[in-house]
Design a protein around this motif. Structure first.
Motif, PDB file in Angstrom:
ATOM      1  N   VAL A  63       0.879  -1.169   0.000  1.00  0.00           N
ATOM      2  CA  VAL A  63       0.000   0.000   0.000  1.00  0.00           C
ATOM      3  C   VAL A  63       0.916   1.219   0.000  1.00  0.00           C
ATOM      4  O   VAL A  63       1.717   1.400   0.916  1.00  0.00           O
ATOM      5  N   VAL A  64       0.830   2.022  -1.048  1.00  0.00           N
ATOM      6  CA  VAL A  64       1.778   3.115  -1.268  1.00  0.00           C
ATOM      7  C   VAL A  64       1.118   4.442  -0.893  1.00  0.00           C
ATOM      8  O   VAL A  64       0.042   4.780  -1.388  1.00  0.00           O
ATOM      9  N   GLY A  65       1.763   5.164   0.000  1.00  0.00           N
ATOM     10  CA  GLY A  65       1.294   6.494   0.381  1.00  0.00           C
ATOM     11  C   GLY A  65       1.965   7.572  -0.441  1.00  0.00           C
ATOM     12  O   GLY A  65       2.418   7.344  -1.567  1.00  0.00           O
ATOM     13  N   SER A  66       2.047   8.762   0.112  1.00  0.00           N
ATOM     14  CA  SER A  66       2.618   9.900  -0.609  1.00  0.00           C
ATOM     15  C   SER A  66       4.144   9.826  -0.632  1.00  0.00           C
ATOM     16  O   SER A  66       4.773   9.206   0.228  1.00  0.00           O
ATOM     17  N   THR A  67       4.733  10.469  -1.650  1.00  0.00           N
ATOM     18  CA  THR A  67       6.186  10.544  -1.811  1.00  0.00           C
ATOM     19  C   THR A  67       6.622  12.003  -1.760  1.00  0.00           C
ATOM     20  O   THR A  67       6.034  12.849  -2.436  1.00  0.00           O
ATOM     21  N   SER A  68       7.633  12.274  -0.937  1.00  0.00           N
ATOM     22  CA  SER A  68       8.195  13.625  -0.866  1.00  0.00           C
ATOM     23  C   SER A  68       9.611  13.611  -1.404  1.00  0.00           C
ATOM     24  O   SER A  68      10.346  12.629  -1.251  1.00  0.00           O
ATOM     25  N   THR A  69       9.990  14.705  -2.070  1.00  0.00           N
ATOM     26  CA  THR A  69      11.327  14.842  -2.662  1.00  0.00           C
ATOM     27  C   THR A  69      12.008  16.063  -2.062  1.00  0.00           C
ATOM     28  O   THR A  69      11.400  17.128  -1.948  1.00  0.00           O
ATOM     29  N   SER A  70      13.270  15.898  -1.656  1.00  0.00           N
ATOM     30  CA  SER A  70      14.037  17.013  -1.101  1.00  0.00           C
ATOM     31  C   SER A  70      15.452  16.984  -1.662  1.00  0.00           C
ATOM     32  O   SER A  70      15.954  15.936  -2.078  1.00  0.00           O
ATOM     33  N   ARG A  71      16.086  18.156  -1.686  1.00  0.00           N
ATOM     34  CA  ARG A  71      17.468  18.283  -2.162  1.00  0.00           C
ATOM     35  C   ARG A  71      18.286  19.030  -1.127  1.00  0.00           C
ATOM     36  O   ARG A  71      17.793  19.961  -0.489  1.00  0.00           O
ATOM     37  N   GLN A  72      19.538  18.603  -0.967  1.00  0.00           N
ATOM     38  CA  GLN A  72      20.423  19.209   0.030  1.00  0.00           C
ATOM     39  C   GLN A  72      21.788  19.458  -0.598  1.00  0.00           C
ATOM     40  O   GLN A  72      22.350  18.585  -1.279  1.00  0.00           O
ATOM     41  N   HIS A  73      22.327  20.652  -0.355  1.00  0.00           N
ATOM     42  CA  HIS A  73      23.655  21.022  -0.881  1.00  0.00           C
ATOM     43  C   HIS A  73      24.531  21.436   0.293  1.00  0.00           C
ATOM     44  O   HIS A  73      24.154  22.291   1.096  1.00  0.00           O
ATOM     45  N   THR A  74      25.687  20.807   0.414  1.00  0.00           N
ATOM     46  CA  THR A  74      26.615  21.118   1.496  1.00  0.00           C
ATOM     47  C   THR A  74      27.986  21.414   0.925  1.00  0.00           C
ATOM     48  O   THR A  74      28.355  20.955  -0.165  1.00  0.00           O
ATOM     49  N   SER A  75      28.748  22.192   1.705  1.00  0.00           N
ATOM     50  CA  SER A  75      30.120  22.537   1.307  1.00  0.00           C
ATOM     51  C   SER A  75      30.989  22.503   2.551  1.00  0.00           C
ATOM     52  O   SER A  75      30.790  23.277   3.497  1.00  0.00           O
ATOM     53  N   ILE A  76      31.957  21.575   2.591  1.00  0.00           N
ATOM     54  CA  ILE A  76      32.847  21.397   3.736  1.00  0.00           C
ATOM     55  C   ILE A  76      34.288  21.463   3.240  1.00  0.00           C
ATOM     56  O   ILE A  76      34.692  20.689   2.355  1.00  0.00           O
ATOM     57  N   ASN A  77      35.052  22.401   3.820  1.00  0.00           N
ATOM     58  CA  ASN A  77      36.469  22.581   3.460  1.00  0.00           C
ATOM     59  C   ASN A  77      36.657  22.734   1.954  1.00  0.00           C
ATOM     60  O   ASN A  77      37.573  22.163   1.354  1.00  0.00           O
ATOM     61  N   GLY A  78      35.742  23.481   1.347  1.00  0.00           N
ATOM     62  CA  GLY A  78      35.866  23.752  -0.078  1.00  0.00           C
ATOM     63  C   GLY A  78      35.346  22.656  -0.977  1.00  0.00           C
ATOM     64  O   GLY A  78      35.340  22.808  -2.200  1.00  0.00           O
ATOM     65  N   GLU A  79      34.903  21.531  -0.421  1.00  0.00           N
ATOM     66  CA  GLU A  79      34.361  20.434  -1.224  1.00  0.00           C
ATOM     67  C   GLU A  79      32.828  20.461  -1.132  1.00  0.00           C
ATOM     68  O   GLU A  79      32.277  20.415  -0.032  1.00  0.00           O
ATOM     69  N   SER A  80      32.188  20.528  -2.278  1.00  0.00           N
ATOM     70  CA  SER A  80      30.728  20.614  -2.336  1.00  0.00           C
ATOM     71  C   SER A  80      30.122  19.257  -2.660  1.00  0.00           C
ATOM     72  O   SER A  80      30.719  18.448  -3.394  1.00  0.00           O
ATOM     73  N   SER A  81      28.943  19.014  -2.112  1.00  0.00           N
ATOM     74  CA  SER A  81      28.212  17.775  -2.408  1.00  0.00           C
ATOM     75  C   SER A  81      26.722  18.093  -2.455  1.00  0.00           C
ATOM     76  O   SER A  81      26.237  18.993  -1.766  1.00  0.00           O
ATOM     77  N   THR A  82      26.007  17.334  -3.290  1.00  0.00           N
ATOM     78  CA  THR A  82      24.573  17.525  -3.458  1.00  0.00           C
ATOM     79  C   THR A  82      23.873  16.180  -3.345  1.00  0.00           C
ATOM     80  O   THR A  82      24.375  15.159  -3.840  1.00  0.00           O
ATOM     81  N   GLN A  83      22.714  16.181  -2.672  1.00  0.00           N
ATOM     82  CA  GLN A  83      21.934  14.955  -2.517  1.00  0.00           C
ATOM     83  C   GLN A  83      20.474  15.210  -2.911  1.00  0.00           C
ATOM     84  O   GLN A  83      19.933  16.284  -2.638  1.00  0.00           O
ATOM     85  N   THR A  84      19.886  14.224  -3.567  1.00  0.00           N
ATOM     86  CA  THR A  84      18.448  14.219  -3.834  1.00  0.00           C
ATOM     87  C   THR A  84      17.849  13.038  -3.092  1.00  0.00           C
ATOM     88  O   THR A  84      18.330  11.912  -3.216  1.00  0.00           O
TER      89      THR A  84
END
Length: 529
Positions: A63-84
């Motif tokens: 039984v499938v309910g609702s789906t939410s989508t989020s994105r996050q962008h981080t930068s640590i010591n000059g290194e950037s990363s992105t997550q979906t």
């Protein structure tokens, strides 16, 4: 050769570095039958929400309910990363082993997850803590006749991480109707928070069906503030769906109420050949959505050129009743002159309140089309032009003959110019002169509008104002006021504070302002011929 090998090694290492990493996980394993859990998929890249399709889980008996989508962008010591991140609520109704399949996200596949579901004795809260009641507003309907499904929840203290899974039924479309209603109630001296939610169930097949009730899960706090998991499944309700009568003509259309009417803009006693006017057909049907609105197809024959606009559709909810509205604007240009007929239109529908066939009709309308005015000046120009060569072809015997001929030509040209000037002025005066019948009709519509405002009749006032505006050359000044009274009539909640008398005084002031401006413009035009 060595350089080529180094190139391939670098290429492979670059591809490995650029590959998107995707993982899938569940909030718990094993899971309890009937209790919601979450599936989370994380990709270390910026991806579109459509990359994840939860519909494949339905085939695995989830039984499938609702789906939410989020994105996050981080930068640590000059290194950037992105997550979906995608988060979906799931539930299983039976004990056993389940498989969450692999998903292709951004060109990469997630690892399948083997899931085990166990039956755990549900903690049934007492009715003093949490309870839910459901109902259908009609237990016997026709195919295509929407029925409202209502769930009401009472919570004594608090309910955290609450999740409501919608009811389900085979052979029906179910959609949430409007916003939730929250309130407070006191029962036997005890205070409860309530939540009421509505769904619209539209059956698509005939037969006897069961509507499985919604499911509520969460953490309920008791009187000692101890959180205890709860899982409540509402009772199953029966619904009988009847097939349309075999004798019904056309497209099946069930409703409790239907309104069909037309407007002609501008409304005149007669029209000129080639003069465009607009026919507006308005249709309002209770108890259906926009998807069920019928087509408005009218054949105007060879007497008119027809230019229809796109439909203007909307769905509104008023006093708990769903209304679907469709408006069609058609520009018509009469090609022939004489007595022409605008064809009527008939819409068969099934009156649910009387359980019998009914028909909504627009009667044919006859209009008078007069011939377009002919510019007689253009017809006289060829005869004048033919007269000039005859004068020039006469042989000249002396200088005096040439002189008198030239004077005659100049005189003739001046005469033509004077005639042209008089006709032009007469035409302008005719255009500026108001049509007596139009003025009478204009004043009649305004009188109807004034009477409706004084009697407190909002709907009649809106219709009379619309007809009066359609007779004016400049309607933009009244557009906002007409929109205001229209919004008051069709608002989802009844606005009893709308002051019709104040509204009429505002329209009266704007009308006087427009008349004064028109008189000043006419005075200026007379000074600048």
């Amino acid at each position: 050769m060595k350089a080529l090998s180094v190139f391939f090694i670098l290429l492979l290492s670059f591809n490995a570095y650029a590959t998107t990493k995707v993982t899938a996980s569940v909030s718990q394993n094993p899971v309890a039958v009937g209790q919601a859990f979450t599936l989370e998929i994380v990709a270390d890249d910026t991806l579109a929400a459509s990359e994840f399709d939860s519909s494949v889980l339905l085939r695995q008996k989830f039984v499938v309910g609702s789906t939410s989508t989020s994105r996050q962008h981080t930068s640590i010591n000059g290194e950037s990363s992105t997550q979906t991140r995608w988060t979906t609520t799931l539930l299983v109704r039976e004990e056993g082993n389940y498989l969450i399949p692999s998903f292709n996200i951004g060109g990469q596949n997630t690892t399948p997850i083997q899931l085990k579901a166990k039956t755990i004795a549900a903690i049934e809260p007492s009715k003093d803590q949490v309870r839910m009641e459901v109902s259908l507003d009609n237990a016997q309907v026709y195919i295509g006749q929407p029925v409202t499904y209502t769930a009401k929840i009472w919570v004594a203290n608090s309910l955290d991480q609450a999740n409501i899974i919608a009811p389900s039924m085979l052979g029906a479309k179910i959609e949430k109707l409007g916003d939730d209603k929250q309130d407070l109630e006191i029962i036997d001296g005890k205070r409860y928070r309530t939540l009421t939610r509505h769904w619209l169930v539209t059956p698509e097949k005939a037969g006897e069906f069961e509507v499985k009730g919604p499911r509520l899960s969460g953490l309920a706090n008791d009187i000692n503030r101890r959180a205890r998991p709860v899982d409540i499944a509402a009772q199953t309700l029966s619904l009988e769906v009847k097939a349309p009568p075999a004798s019904f003509p056309g497209t099946w259309l069930p409703s409790n109420d239907l309104l069909l009417y037309e407007e002609i803009q501008p409304l005149q006693s007669d029209y000129q050949q080639g003069q465009a006017f607009t026919r507006i057909i308005n249709l309002t049907i209770a108890g259906i959505t926009e998807d069920q609105l019928p087509e408005i197809d009218i054949d105007y024959g060879e007497d008119f050129r027809v230019y229809p606009e796109a439909y203007q559709d909307r769905t509104i909810v008023k006093d708990g009743i769903v209304f679907a509205q469709r408006s069609l604007n058609v520009a018509l240009i009469p090609v022939n002159e004489g007595e022409l007929t605008l064809p009527g239109w008939s819409l068969p529908w099934w009156d649910l309140s009387k359980d019998q066939q009914a028909s909504a009709d627009i009667a044919p309308r006859t209009i008078t089309v007069v011939a377009a005015p002919v510019n007689q000046q253009l017809q006289s120009l060829p005869s004048n032009q033919q007269a000039l060569p005859e004068v020039q072809e006469k042989p000249s015997t002396s200088l005096w003959t040439w002189f008198f001929a030239l004077a005659w030509i100049i005189t003739l040209a001046l005469l033509v110019w004077v005639i042209k000037r008089k006709k032009s002025n007469a035409k302008q005066e005719a255009q500026l002169a108001p049509d007596a019948s139009a003025v009478d009709l204009d004043d009649d519509y305004w009188s109807q509008f004034a009477a409706a405002c004084k009697a407190g009749q909002k709907l009649q006032a809106e219709q009379a104002l619309a007809k009066w505006i359609n007779k004016q050359q400049l309607t933009s000044s009244f557009a906002a006021l007409h929109k205001e009274i229209s919004a008051a009539n069709w608002a989802s909640d009844d606005k009893t504070d709308f002051d019709l008398l104040a509204f009429f005084q505002q329209c009266q002031a704007l009308k006087k302002q427009g008349q004064g401006k028109k008189e000043r413009e006419e005075g200026l035009s007379s000074l600048n011929p």
